[in-house]
Write a protein that holds these residues in place. Structure first.
Motif, PDB file in Angstrom:
ATOM      1  N   LEU A  73       5.023   4.444  -8.654  1.00  0.00           N
ATOM      2  CA  LEU A  73       4.996   5.639  -7.801  1.00  0.00           C
ATOM      3  C   LEU A  73       6.176   5.705  -6.834  1.00  0.00           C
ATOM      4  O   LEU A  73       6.647   6.795  -6.515  1.00  0.00           O
ATOM      5  N   GLU A  74       6.640   4.557  -6.374  1.00  0.00           N
ATOM      6  CA  GLU A  74       7.716   4.529  -5.377  1.00  0.00           C
ATOM      7  C   GLU A  74       8.957   5.314  -5.797  1.00  0.00           C
ATOM      8  O   GLU A  74       9.472   6.126  -5.016  1.00  0.00           O
ATOM      9  N   VAL A  79      10.254   7.353  -1.096  1.00  0.00           N
ATOM     10  CA  VAL A  79       9.988   6.708   0.183  1.00  0.00           C
ATOM     11  C   VAL A  79       9.805   5.218  -0.096  1.00  0.00           C
ATOM     12  O   VAL A  79       9.704   4.803  -1.250  1.00  0.00           O
ATOM     13  N   SER A  80       9.785   4.410   0.952  1.00  0.00           N
ATOM     14  CA  SER A  80       9.689   2.960   0.779  1.00  0.00           C
ATOM     15  C   SER A  80       8.355   2.571   0.146  1.00  0.00           C
ATOM     16  O   SER A  80       7.374   3.325   0.191  1.00  0.00           O
ATOM     17  N   SER A  85       2.413   2.613  -0.163  1.00  0.00           N
ATOM     18  CA  SER A  85       1.157   1.869  -0.042  1.00  0.00           C
ATOM     19  C   SER A  85       0.285   2.448   1.069  1.00  0.00           C
ATOM     20  O   SER A  85      -0.927   2.594   0.905  1.00  0.00           O
ATOM     21  N   HIS A  86       0.902   2.778   2.191  1.00  0.00           N
ATOM     22  CA  HIS A  86       0.153   3.355   3.314  1.00  0.00           C
ATOM     23  C   HIS A  86      -0.416   4.725   2.930  1.00  0.00           C
ATOM     24  O   HIS A  86      -1.585   5.019   3.212  1.00  0.00           O
ATOM     25  N   ALA A  87       0.383   5.556   2.283  1.00  0.00           N
ATOM     26  CA  ALA A  87      -0.080   6.882   1.856  1.00  0.00           C
ATOM     27  C   ALA A  87      -1.229   6.753   0.858  1.00  0.00           C
ATOM     28  O   ALA A  87      -2.214   7.501   0.932  1.00  0.00           O
ATOM     29  N   LEU A  88      -1.125   5.798  -0.051  1.00  0.00           N
ATOM     30  CA  LEU A  88      -2.185   5.587  -1.031  1.00  0.00           C
ATOM     31  C   LEU A  88      -3.470   5.103  -0.359  1.00  0.00           C
ATOM     32  O   LEU A  88      -4.568   5.524  -0.736  1.00  0.00           O
TER      33      LEU A  88
END
Length: 126
Positions: A73-74, A79-80, A85-88
């Motif tokens: 996905l990255e 985005v980093s 990971s935070h968005a997910l």
């Protein structure tokens, strides 16, 4: 009697032909029960979709045939990895994605709620 109760009384009188205090109390009880049963859970889903990265990730997960890893996905959201990971994690918390851990890897997939909301947004829902 409050202005709201007066308006409710007038509405009930219009609907029932006549109204008494018991009718107003009964309707207020029904409305309180309705308010108590209303869920704020969908609000979290809409808030999550309000962010461009989370919205894009939700669309990608919904369109994918199966689970995707953060490393997949990255590159497509630019985005980093930590931001992905935070968005997910936010999407999982909002009920828009599922997460499965296998060793060091985490795999994500869209939920039925995410698919349904996107279908409605796209005008595809019945």
């Amino acid at each position: 009697m409050s202005d709201t109760q007066s308006r409710l009384r007038r509405r009930l009188e219009n609907e029932l032909g006549e109204c008494c205090d018991a009718d107003v109390r009964e309707r207020l009880t029904e409305l309180d029960d309705l308010a108590a049963s209303a869920s704020d859970g969908d609000r979290d889903a809409f808030a999550a979709l309000g962010n461009e990265t989370r919205h894009r990730l939700t669309r990608i997960l919904s369109a994918a045939d199966g689970e995707l890893c953060v490393c997949e996905l990255e590159p497509v959201v630019d985005v980093s990895e930590s931001a992905v990971s935070h968005a997910l994690a936010d999407l999982v918390d909002a009920g828009l994605a599922t997460r499965r851990k296998a060793g060091n890897w985490r795999y994500y997939d869209s939920t039925d709620l995410a698919d349904d909301l996107l279908a409605v947004a796209d005008g595809e829902a019945a």
